[in-house]
Scaffold this active site. Structure first.
Site, short mmCIF file in Angstrom:
data_model
loop_
_atom_site.label_atom_id
_atom_site.label_comp_id
_atom_site.label_asym_id
_atom_site.label_seq_id
_atom_site.Cartn_x
_atom_site.Cartn_y
_atom_site.Cartn_z
N LYS A 1 -14.89 -8.68 -1.15
CA LYS A 1 -14.95 -9.18 0.24
C LYS A 1 -16.37 -8.95 0.74
CE LYS A 1 -12.60 -8.89 4.71
NZ LYS A 1 -11.54 -8.27 5.52
N HIS B 1 -11.64 -14.28 1.72
CA HIS B 1 -12.85 -13.52 1.45
C HIS B 1 -13.95 -14.39 0.85
CE1 HIS B 1 -10.20 -9.64 1.26
NE2 HIS B 1 -10.10 -10.30 2.40
N ASP C 1 -1.42 -13.03 1.00
CA ASP C 1 -1.98 -11.95 1.81
C ASP C 1 -2.43 -12.58 3.12
OD1 ASP C 1 -3.13 -9.79 2.95
OD2 ASP C 1 -4.82 -9.63 1.55
N ASP D 1 2.21 1.74 3.46
CA ASP D 1 3.13 0.74 4.03
C ASP D 1 4.56 1.21 3.89
OD1 ASP D 1 0.94 -0.92 4.32
OD2 ASP D 1 1.39 -2.13 2.54
N MET E 1 2.93 -5.73 -7.30
CA MET E 1 1.59 -5.15 -7.18
C MET E 1 1.63 -4.00 -6.18
SD MET E 1 -1.08 -5.22 -4.76
CE MET E 1 -1.71 -6.70 -3.97
N HIS F 1 0.87 -1.17 0.00
CA HIS F 1 0.00 0.00 0.00
C HIS F 1 0.91 1.22 0.00
CE1 HIS F 1 -2.48 -2.98 2.23
NE2 HIS F 1 -3.48 -2.41 1.60
N ASP G 1 -6.95 -14.57 7.48
CA ASP G 1 -5.67 -14.38 6.78
C ASP G 1 -4.58 -15.32 7.31
OD1 ASP G 1 -6.82 -12.36 5.24
OD2 ASP G 1 -6.11 -10.75 6.54
N ASP H 1 -4.79 -13.38 -4.02
CA ASP H 1 -4.39 -13.28 -2.61
C ASP H 1 -4.61 -14.64 -1.95
OD1 ASP H 1 -3.69 -10.65 -2.81
OD2 ASP H 1 -5.25 -9.87 -1.47
N GLU I 1 -9.41 -13.38 -3.10
CA GLU I 1 -8.68 -13.83 -1.90
C GLU I 1 -9.34 -15.04 -1.28
OE1 GLU I 1 -7.22 -11.02 1.12
OE2 GLU I 1 -8.07 -12.36 2.64
N GLU J 1 -10.67 -6.45 -5.69
CA GLU J 1 -10.67 -7.52 -4.69
C GLU J 1 -11.98 -7.53 -3.91
OE1 GLU J 1 -7.21 -7.52 -2.19
OE2 GLU J 1 -8.16 -8.82 -0.70
N ASP K 1 -12.15 -12.38 9.06
CA ASP K 1 -11.10 -12.54 8.04
C ASP K 1 -9.79 -12.95 8.72
OD1 ASP K 1 -9.73 -12.33 5.63
OD2 ASP K 1 -9.51 -10.16 5.76
C1 GLT Z 1 -6.00 -5.52 3.85
C2 GLT Z 1 -7.03 -6.49 3.37
C3 GLT Z 1 -6.54 -7.30 2.24
C4 GLT Z 1 -6.28 -6.49 1.01
C5 GLT Z 1 -5.20 -5.53 1.19
C6 GLT Z 1 -5.09 -4.66 -0.06
S1 GLT Z 1 -5.32 -4.60 2.60
O1 GLT Z 1 -4.95 -6.18 4.51
O2 GLT Z 1 -7.40 -7.34 4.45
O3 GLT Z 1 -7.39 -8.35 1.93
O4 GLT Z 1 -5.85 -7.38 0.01
O5 GLT Z 1 -5.71 -3.45 0.09
MN MN Z 2 -8.19 -11.18 4.17
MN MN Z 3 -6.41 -9.44 0.28
#
Ligand code: GLT
Ligand code: MN
Ligand code: MN
Length: 396
Positions: A193, A230, A297, A67, A98, A64, A267, A255, A227, A191, A265
Protein backbone atom coordinates in the site's frame (compact mmCIF):
# COMPACT_ATOMS: atom_id res chain seq x y z
CA UNK A 1 -31.23 -7.04 -1.38
CA UNK A 2 -30.75 -5.91 -4.95
CA UNK A 3 -34.17 -5.82 -6.55
CA UNK A 4 -34.36 -6.17 -10.30
CA UNK A 5 -36.42 -8.01 -12.83
CA UNK A 6 -36.09 -10.50 -15.70
CA UNK A 7 -32.70 -11.62 -16.91
CA UNK A 8 -30.94 -9.36 -14.42
CA UNK A 9 -32.18 -11.63 -11.65
CA UNK A 10 -30.95 -14.78 -13.35
CA UNK A 11 -29.86 -17.71 -11.22
CA UNK A 12 -26.57 -17.65 -13.11
CA UNK A 13 -25.41 -14.79 -10.87
CA UNK A 14 -26.21 -16.54 -7.60
CA UNK A 15 -22.94 -17.38 -5.83
CA UNK A 16 -22.24 -20.79 -4.32
CA UNK A 17 -19.41 -22.12 -2.12
CA UNK A 18 -17.66 -23.25 -5.32
CA UNK A 19 -17.10 -19.61 -6.30
CA UNK A 20 -14.85 -19.22 -3.24
CA UNK A 21 -16.04 -15.77 -2.19
CA UNK A 22 -14.66 -14.68 1.17
CA UNK A 23 -15.00 -11.51 3.27
CA UNK A 24 -12.91 -10.08 6.08
CA UNK A 25 -14.76 -10.01 9.40
CA UNK A 26 -13.69 -6.36 9.49
CA UNK A 27 -15.48 -5.65 6.17
CA UNK A 28 -19.13 -6.46 6.83
CA UNK A 29 -18.31 -5.66 10.46
CA UNK A 30 -17.15 -2.14 9.60
CA UNK A 31 -19.35 0.15 11.70
CA UNK A 32 -19.02 3.12 9.33
CA UNK A 33 -16.76 5.42 11.34
CA UNK A 34 -14.40 7.70 9.41
CA UNK A 35 -11.83 10.43 10.08
CA UNK A 36 -14.58 12.98 10.63
CA UNK A 37 -17.36 11.03 12.24
CA UNK A 38 -18.15 8.18 14.55
CA UNK A 39 -19.75 4.81 13.83
CA UNK A 40 -23.14 4.79 12.12
CA UNK A 41 -23.81 1.09 12.66
CA UNK A 42 -23.59 -1.25 15.66
CA UNK A 43 -20.67 -3.65 16.04
CA UNK A 44 -21.48 -7.06 14.53
CA UNK A 45 -20.89 -10.32 16.35
CA UNK A 46 -18.42 -12.32 14.16
CA UNK A 47 -20.68 -15.38 14.52
CA UNK A 48 -23.61 -13.45 13.04
CA UNK A 49 -21.40 -12.24 10.17
CA UNK A 50 -20.44 -15.82 9.35
CA UNK A 51 -24.09 -16.95 9.41
CA UNK A 52 -25.31 -14.11 7.20
CA UNK A 53 -22.45 -14.50 4.71
CA UNK A 54 -23.13 -18.24 4.50
CA UNK A 55 -26.77 -17.45 3.65
CA UNK A 56 -25.62 -15.15 0.85
CA UNK A 57 -23.50 -17.89 -0.73
CA UNK A 58 -20.02 -17.00 0.53
CA UNK A 59 -17.36 -19.66 1.07
CA UNK A 60 -15.60 -18.25 4.09
CA UNK A 61 -14.13 -15.39 6.06
CA UNK A 62 -10.78 -13.91 6.94
CA UNK A 63 -9.83 -12.21 10.18
CA UNK A 64 -7.31 -10.27 12.21
CA UNK A 65 -6.49 -11.71 15.62
CA UNK A 66 -8.29 -8.76 17.26
CA UNK A 67 -11.43 -9.06 15.07
CA UNK A 68 -12.30 -12.29 16.82
CA UNK A 69 -10.54 -11.97 20.16
CA UNK A 70 -10.51 -8.33 21.28
CA UNK A 71 -7.08 -6.96 22.24
CA UNK A 72 -6.14 -7.89 25.82
CA UNK A 73 -8.75 -10.66 26.31
CA UNK A 74 -7.71 -13.08 29.11
CA UNK A 75 -6.79 -16.54 27.82
CA UNK A 76 -9.73 -18.52 29.27
CA UNK A 77 -12.13 -16.09 27.59
CA UNK A 78 -10.10 -16.27 24.38
CA UNK A 79 -10.50 -20.05 24.28
CA UNK A 80 -14.26 -19.78 24.76
CA UNK A 81 -14.57 -17.19 21.94
CA UNK A 82 -12.56 -19.43 19.60
CA UNK A 83 -14.59 -22.51 20.57
CA UNK A 84 -17.89 -20.75 19.79
CA UNK A 85 -16.54 -19.43 16.51
CA UNK A 86 -15.38 -22.88 15.41
CA UNK A 87 -18.85 -24.21 16.19
CA UNK A 88 -20.40 -21.54 13.96
CA UNK A 89 -17.97 -22.45 11.17
CA UNK A 90 -18.95 -26.11 11.51
CA UNK A 91 -22.66 -25.35 11.52
CA UNK A 92 -22.48 -23.16 8.43
CA UNK A 93 -19.80 -25.02 6.47
CA UNK A 94 -17.82 -21.79 6.23
CA UNK A 95 -14.00 -21.75 6.36
CA UNK A 96 -11.36 -19.31 7.58
CA UNK A 97 -9.34 -18.99 4.39
CA UNK A 98 -6.95 -16.30 5.57
CA UNK A 99 -5.78 -14.82 8.86
CA UNK A 100 -3.68 -11.78 9.70
CA UNK A 101 -2.45 -9.65 12.61
CA UNK A 102 -3.66 -6.24 13.63
CA UNK A 103 -0.35 -4.37 13.89
CA UNK A 104 -1.81 -0.92 13.34
CA UNK A 105 -4.65 -0.02 15.72
CA UNK A 106 -3.02 -0.11 19.16
CA UNK A 107 -0.95 3.00 20.09
CA UNK A 108 2.06 0.74 20.72
CA UNK A 109 2.44 0.55 16.92
CA UNK A 110 2.38 4.30 16.26
CA UNK A 111 6.00 4.25 15.00
CA UNK A 112 5.59 0.93 13.16
CA UNK A 113 5.57 -2.72 14.18
CA UNK A 114 8.31 -4.74 12.47
CA UNK A 115 10.08 -1.48 11.56
CA UNK A 116 9.59 0.59 14.70
CA UNK A 117 12.79 2.28 15.82
CA UNK A 118 12.12 0.86 19.27
CA UNK A 119 13.48 -2.69 19.51
CA UNK A 120 11.00 -3.45 22.32
CA UNK A 121 8.07 -2.61 20.03
CA UNK A 122 9.51 -4.78 17.27
CA UNK A 123 9.84 -7.72 19.64
CA UNK A 124 6.28 -7.18 20.93
CA UNK A 125 4.96 -7.09 17.34
CA UNK A 126 6.76 -10.33 16.54
CA UNK A 127 5.32 -12.05 19.61
CA UNK A 128 1.79 -10.80 18.80
CA UNK A 129 2.17 -12.08 15.23
CA UNK A 130 3.29 -15.54 16.37
CA UNK A 131 0.26 -15.79 18.64
CA UNK A 132 -1.98 -14.65 15.78
CA UNK A 133 -0.40 -17.22 13.45
CA UNK A 134 -1.21 -19.89 16.07
CA UNK A 135 -4.83 -18.69 16.06
CA UNK A 136 -4.94 -18.74 12.25
CA UNK A 137 -3.55 -22.29 12.22
CA UNK A 138 -6.08 -23.39 14.83
CA UNK A 139 -8.89 -22.09 12.61
CA UNK A 140 -7.46 -23.80 9.52
CA UNK A 141 -6.20 -20.73 7.63
CA UNK A 142 -3.80 -21.71 4.86
CA UNK A 143 -2.79 -18.15 3.98
CA UNK A 144 -1.40 -15.58 6.37
CA UNK A 145 -1.40 -11.92 5.31
CA UNK A 146 1.06 -9.20 6.21
CA UNK A 147 -0.18 -5.66 5.69
CA UNK A 148 2.41 -3.26 7.08
CA UNK A 149 -0.07 -0.51 7.84
CA UNK A 150 2.19 1.41 10.21
CA UNK A 151 5.49 0.48 8.55
CA UNK A 152 6.48 3.86 7.20
CA UNK A 153 7.18 7.48 8.06
CA UNK A 154 5.95 11.02 8.07
CA UNK A 155 9.33 12.53 9.05
CA UNK A 156 11.84 11.43 6.38
CA UNK A 157 14.72 11.79 8.83
CA UNK A 158 13.10 9.45 11.34
CA UNK A 159 14.09 6.14 9.68
CA UNK A 160 16.82 4.85 7.45
CA UNK A 161 14.75 2.98 4.83
CA UNK A 162 17.43 0.37 4.27
CA UNK A 163 17.58 -0.41 8.02
CA UNK A 164 13.79 -0.69 7.97
CA UNK A 165 13.94 -3.18 5.10
CA UNK A 166 16.62 -5.17 6.96
CA UNK A 167 14.31 -5.39 9.98
CA UNK A 168 11.28 -6.28 7.82
CA UNK A 169 13.31 -9.06 6.21
CA UNK A 170 14.66 -10.29 9.54
CA UNK A 171 11.08 -10.57 10.83
CA UNK A 172 9.70 -12.31 7.74
CA UNK A 173 12.59 -14.79 7.76
CA UNK A 174 11.98 -15.49 11.45
CA UNK A 175 8.23 -16.00 10.94
CA UNK A 176 8.75 -18.30 7.95
CA UNK A 177 10.92 -20.48 10.18
CA UNK A 178 8.27 -20.30 12.91
CA UNK A 179 5.51 -21.55 10.58
CA UNK A 180 7.76 -24.28 9.17
CA UNK A 181 8.91 -25.35 12.64
CA UNK A 182 5.29 -25.68 13.77
CA UNK A 183 4.32 -27.56 10.58
CA UNK A 184 1.49 -25.12 9.89
CA UNK A 185 1.69 -25.63 6.13
CA UNK A 186 0.91 -21.94 5.65
CA UNK A 187 1.90 -19.55 2.93
CA UNK A 188 2.51 -15.89 3.63
CA UNK A 189 1.08 -13.10 1.47
CA UNK A 190 2.38 -9.53 1.73
CA UNK A 191 0.00 -6.66 0.99
CA UNK A 192 1.49 -3.48 -0.46
CA UNK A 193 0.00 0.00 0.00
CA UNK A 194 1.53 3.35 -0.94
CA UNK A 195 0.39 5.47 2.03
CA UNK A 196 -2.33 5.80 4.69
CA UNK A 197 -2.19 5.67 7.59
CA UNK A 198 1.53 6.57 7.22
CA UNK A 199 2.69 9.41 4.96
CA UNK A 200 4.92 6.99 3.03
CA UNK A 201 4.72 3.23 3.54
CA UNK A 202 7.57 0.75 3.02
CA UNK A 203 6.80 -1.74 0.21
CA UNK A 204 4.36 0.69 -1.43
CA UNK A 205 3.39 -1.26 -4.57
CA UNK A 206 3.19 -4.77 -6.00
CA UNK A 207 6.51 -4.19 -7.76
CA UNK A 208 8.38 -3.12 -4.60
CA UNK A 209 6.98 -6.09 -2.68
CA UNK A 210 7.88 -8.63 -5.39
CA UNK A 211 11.47 -7.42 -5.38
CA UNK A 212 11.57 -7.58 -1.57
CA UNK A 213 10.22 -11.15 -1.50
CA UNK A 214 13.09 -12.24 -3.75
CA UNK A 215 15.49 -11.26 -0.97
CA UNK A 216 13.89 -13.52 1.67
CA UNK A 217 15.43 -16.76 2.90
CA UNK A 218 12.15 -18.66 2.26
CA UNK A 219 10.97 -16.68 -0.74
CA UNK A 220 9.13 -19.77 -2.03
CA UNK A 221 6.58 -19.56 0.80
CA UNK A 222 5.99 -15.82 0.49
CA UNK A 223 3.80 -14.24 -2.16
CA UNK A 224 1.43 -11.30 -2.51
CA UNK A 225 -2.02 -10.19 -1.45
CA UNK A 226 -2.55 -7.25 -3.81
CA UNK A 227 -5.54 -4.94 -3.24
CA UNK A 228 -7.52 -3.06 -5.87
CA UNK A 229 -7.68 0.15 -3.84
CA UNK A 230 -4.00 0.18 -2.95
CA UNK A 231 -2.64 -0.12 -6.50
CA UNK A 232 -5.29 2.29 -7.78
CA UNK A 233 -4.26 4.87 -5.13
CA UNK A 234 -0.82 4.80 -6.79
CA UNK A 235 -2.50 5.50 -10.13
CA UNK A 236 -1.65 2.00 -11.39
CA UNK A 237 -3.78 -0.58 -13.17
CA UNK A 238 -4.69 -3.32 -10.70
CA UNK A 239 -5.22 -5.69 -13.61
CA UNK A 240 -1.64 -5.18 -14.73
CA UNK A 241 -0.32 -5.50 -11.16
CA UNK A 242 -2.15 -8.79 -10.66
CA UNK A 243 -1.05 -10.00 -14.10
CA UNK A 244 2.59 -9.51 -13.19
CA UNK A 245 2.04 -11.10 -9.78
CA UNK A 246 0.62 -14.18 -11.51
CA UNK A 247 3.48 -14.16 -14.01
CA UNK A 248 5.88 -14.45 -11.05
CA UNK A 249 3.62 -17.20 -9.57
CA UNK A 250 3.13 -15.02 -6.50
CA UNK A 251 -0.62 -14.49 -6.38
CA UNK A 252 -1.29 -16.19 -3.03
CA UNK A 253 -4.41 -14.18 -2.14
CA UNK A 254 -6.28 -11.10 -3.36
CA UNK A 255 -8.17 -8.15 -1.84
CA UNK A 256 -10.96 -7.07 -4.17
CA UNK A 257 -12.76 -3.75 -3.83
CA UNK A 258 -13.43 -0.48 -5.67
CA UNK A 259 -11.45 2.76 -5.66
CA UNK A 260 -11.14 6.07 -7.49
CA UNK A 261 -7.61 7.23 -8.40
CA UNK A 262 -6.18 9.97 -6.20
CA UNK A 263 -8.40 9.40 -3.17
CA UNK A 264 -7.93 8.00 0.33
CA UNK A 265 -8.30 4.21 0.62
CA UNK A 266 -12.01 3.96 -0.16
CA UNK A 267 -12.49 0.16 -0.02
CA UNK A 268 -15.71 0.45 -2.03
CA UNK A 269 -17.99 -2.37 -3.15
CA UNK A 270 -16.17 -4.54 -5.71
CA UNK A 271 -16.62 -3.29 -9.28
CA UNK A 272 -18.37 -0.07 -8.28
CA UNK A 273 -15.55 1.99 -9.86
CA UNK A 274 -13.52 1.39 -13.04
CA UNK A 275 -15.54 -1.45 -14.48
CA UNK A 276 -13.12 -1.99 -17.32
CA UNK A 277 -10.20 -2.75 -14.98
CA UNK A 278 -12.53 -4.90 -12.84
CA UNK A 279 -13.70 -6.80 -15.93
CA UNK A 280 -10.17 -7.60 -17.10
CA UNK A 281 -9.23 -8.58 -13.56
CA UNK A 282 -12.10 -11.08 -13.25
CA UNK A 283 -11.33 -12.43 -16.73
CA UNK A 284 -7.70 -12.85 -15.67
CA UNK A 285 -8.52 -14.61 -12.39
CA UNK A 286 -10.98 -16.94 -14.10
CA UNK A 287 -8.72 -17.80 -17.03
CA UNK A 288 -5.39 -18.00 -15.22
CA UNK A 289 -6.10 -21.06 -13.11
CA UNK A 290 -5.94 -19.01 -9.88
CA UNK A 291 -7.79 -21.21 -7.40
CA UNK A 292 -7.51 -19.14 -4.22
CA UNK A 293 -10.31 -17.23 -2.53
CA UNK A 294 -11.97 -14.27 -4.24
CA UNK A 295 -11.65 -12.15 -1.15
CA UNK A 296 -13.45 -8.87 -0.63
CA UNK A 297 -11.70 -6.27 1.50
CA UNK A 298 -14.28 -3.54 1.28
CA UNK A 299 -17.08 -2.06 3.31
CA UNK A 300 -20.52 -0.57 2.89
CA UNK A 301 -20.98 3.19 2.54
CA UNK A 302 -21.28 5.05 5.83
CA UNK A 303 -24.84 5.93 4.83
CA UNK A 304 -25.98 2.33 5.23
CA UNK A 305 -27.76 0.50 8.01
CA UNK A 306 -27.42 -3.30 8.34
CA UNK A 307 -29.72 -3.93 5.39
CA UNK A 308 -27.33 -1.89 3.27
CA UNK A 309 -24.36 -3.89 4.56
CA UNK A 310 -25.87 -7.13 3.26
CA UNK A 311 -26.79 -5.40 -0.03
CA UNK A 312 -23.12 -4.41 -0.21
CA UNK A 313 -21.88 -7.97 0.40
CA UNK A 314 -24.33 -9.49 -2.09
CA UNK A 315 -23.39 -6.76 -4.59
CA UNK A 316 -19.65 -7.58 -4.44
CA UNK A 317 -20.34 -11.22 -5.33
CA UNK A 318 -23.04 -10.48 -7.89
CA UNK A 319 -20.84 -8.04 -9.80
CA UNK A 320 -18.04 -10.60 -9.85
CA UNK A 321 -20.45 -13.22 -11.23
CA UNK A 322 -21.73 -10.82 -13.91
CA UNK A 323 -18.19 -9.91 -14.98
CA UNK A 324 -17.32 -13.60 -15.07
CA UNK A 325 -20.17 -14.20 -17.47
CA UNK A 326 -19.04 -11.22 -19.59
CA UNK A 327 -15.57 -12.79 -19.76
CA UNK A 328 -17.16 -15.92 -21.26
CA UNK A 329 -19.00 -13.80 -23.81
CA UNK A 330 -15.75 -12.00 -24.65
CA UNK A 331 -14.22 -15.37 -25.53
CA UNK A 332 -17.08 -16.37 -27.84
CA UNK A 333 -18.23 -13.10 -29.42
CA UNK A 334 -17.21 -13.35 -33.10
CA UNK A 335 -16.76 -9.58 -33.54
CA UNK A 336 -14.49 -9.40 -30.51
CA UNK A 337 -12.52 -12.39 -31.71
CA UNK A 338 -12.11 -10.78 -35.15
CA UNK A 339 -11.01 -7.52 -33.53
CA UNK A 340 -8.44 -9.37 -31.39
CA UNK A 341 -7.07 -10.98 -34.55
CA UNK A 342 -6.90 -7.59 -36.31
CA UNK A 343 -4.93 -6.24 -33.34
CA UNK A 344 -2.51 -9.22 -33.58
CA UNK A 345 -3.09 -10.04 -29.93
CA UNK A 346 -2.07 -13.70 -30.31
CA UNK A 347 1.12 -12.71 -32.13
CA UNK A 348 2.55 -11.25 -28.91
CA UNK A 349 2.49 -14.79 -27.59
CA UNK A 350 4.96 -15.90 -30.25
CA UNK A 351 8.73 -15.63 -29.63
CA UNK A 352 10.43 -12.64 -31.27
CA UNK A 353 13.61 -14.38 -32.31
CA UNK A 354 14.13 -17.43 -30.12
CA UNK A 355 17.39 -18.40 -28.48
CA UNK A 356 20.55 -16.42 -29.18
CA UNK A 357 23.18 -17.56 -31.62
CA UNK A 358 25.76 -15.42 -33.39
CA UNK A 359 24.31 -16.52 -36.73
CA UNK A 360 20.75 -15.52 -35.78
CA UNK A 361 22.00 -12.15 -34.50
CA UNK A 362 23.96 -11.48 -37.68
CA UNK A 363 21.05 -12.50 -39.88
CA UNK A 364 18.68 -10.20 -38.02
CA UNK A 365 21.10 -7.26 -38.17
CA UNK A 366 21.42 -7.76 -41.91
CA UNK A 367 17.63 -8.02 -42.45
CA UNK A 368 15.92 -5.98 -39.72
CA UNK A 369 12.71 -5.30 -41.72
CA UNK A 370 11.43 -2.08 -43.28
CA UNK A 371 10.38 0.42 -40.55
CA UNK A 372 8.31 2.51 -42.98
CA UNK A 373 6.32 -0.57 -43.97
CA UNK A 374 6.04 -1.75 -40.36
CA UNK A 375 4.87 1.69 -39.22
CA UNK A 376 2.16 1.78 -41.84
CA UNK A 377 -0.26 -0.65 -40.27
CA UNK A 378 -3.04 0.18 -37.83
CA UNK A 379 -3.66 -1.93 -34.77
CA UNK A 380 -7.45 -1.71 -34.69
CA UNK A 381 -7.43 -0.80 -31.00
CA UNK A 382 -10.28 1.73 -31.23
CA UNK A 383 -12.62 -0.91 -32.59
CA UNK A 384 -11.42 -3.49 -30.07
CA UNK A 385 -11.87 -1.23 -27.06
CA UNK A 386 -15.28 0.00 -28.25
CA UNK A 387 -16.42 -3.62 -28.43
CA UNK A 388 -15.26 -4.16 -24.84
CA UNK A 389 -17.17 -1.07 -23.74
CA UNK A 390 -20.31 -2.29 -25.55
CA UNK A 391 -19.95 -5.69 -23.91
CA UNK A 392 -19.73 -4.03 -20.50
CA UNK A 393 -22.67 -1.73 -21.25
CA UNK A 394 -24.80 -4.76 -21.97
CA UNK A 395 -25.54 -4.26 -25.67
CA UNK A 396 -23.55 -7.29 -26.85
C1 GLT B 1 -7.07 -2.97 6.91
C2 GLT B 1 -6.45 -2.62 5.60
C3 GLT B 1 -6.58 -3.71 4.62
C4 GLT B 1 -5.80 -4.94 5.00
C5 GLT B 1 -6.31 -5.56 6.22
C6 GLT B 1 -5.39 -6.71 6.62
S1 GLT B 1 -6.56 -4.47 7.50
O1 GLT B 1 -8.47 -3.01 6.82
O2 GLT B 1 -7.08 -1.44 5.09
O3 GLT B 1 -6.21 -3.32 3.34
O4 GLT B 1 -5.97 -5.88 3.98
O5 GLT B 1 -4.50 -6.35 7.60
MN1 MN C 1 -7.93 -0.74 1.32
MN1 MN D 1 -6.54 -5.09 2.06
Amino acid sequence: MVVSGGAANSEAYRPTRANKFTFGLWTVGNPGGDQFGSATRPRLDPNDSVRELAELGAYGVSLHDDDLVPFGTPSAERDEIVRRFKKTLDETGMVVAMATTNLFANPVFKDGAFTSNDRGVRRYALAKTMRAIDLGAELGAKTYVFWGGREGVEAMASKNPSDALDRFRETMDFLCEYAIDNKYGMRFAMEPKPNEPRGDTFLPTVGHALAFINSLAHSEMVGLNPETAHETMSGLSFYHGVSQTLWHKKLFHIDLNGQKIGRFDQDLRFGSEDQKDAFFLVKLLEESGYDGPRHFDAHAYRTENMEGVWDFAAGCMRTYMILKEKAKRFATDPDIQAALAASSVAELGKPTVGAYSAAVAAELKANPGDPAKLANRGYGNERLDQLVIELLMGVR
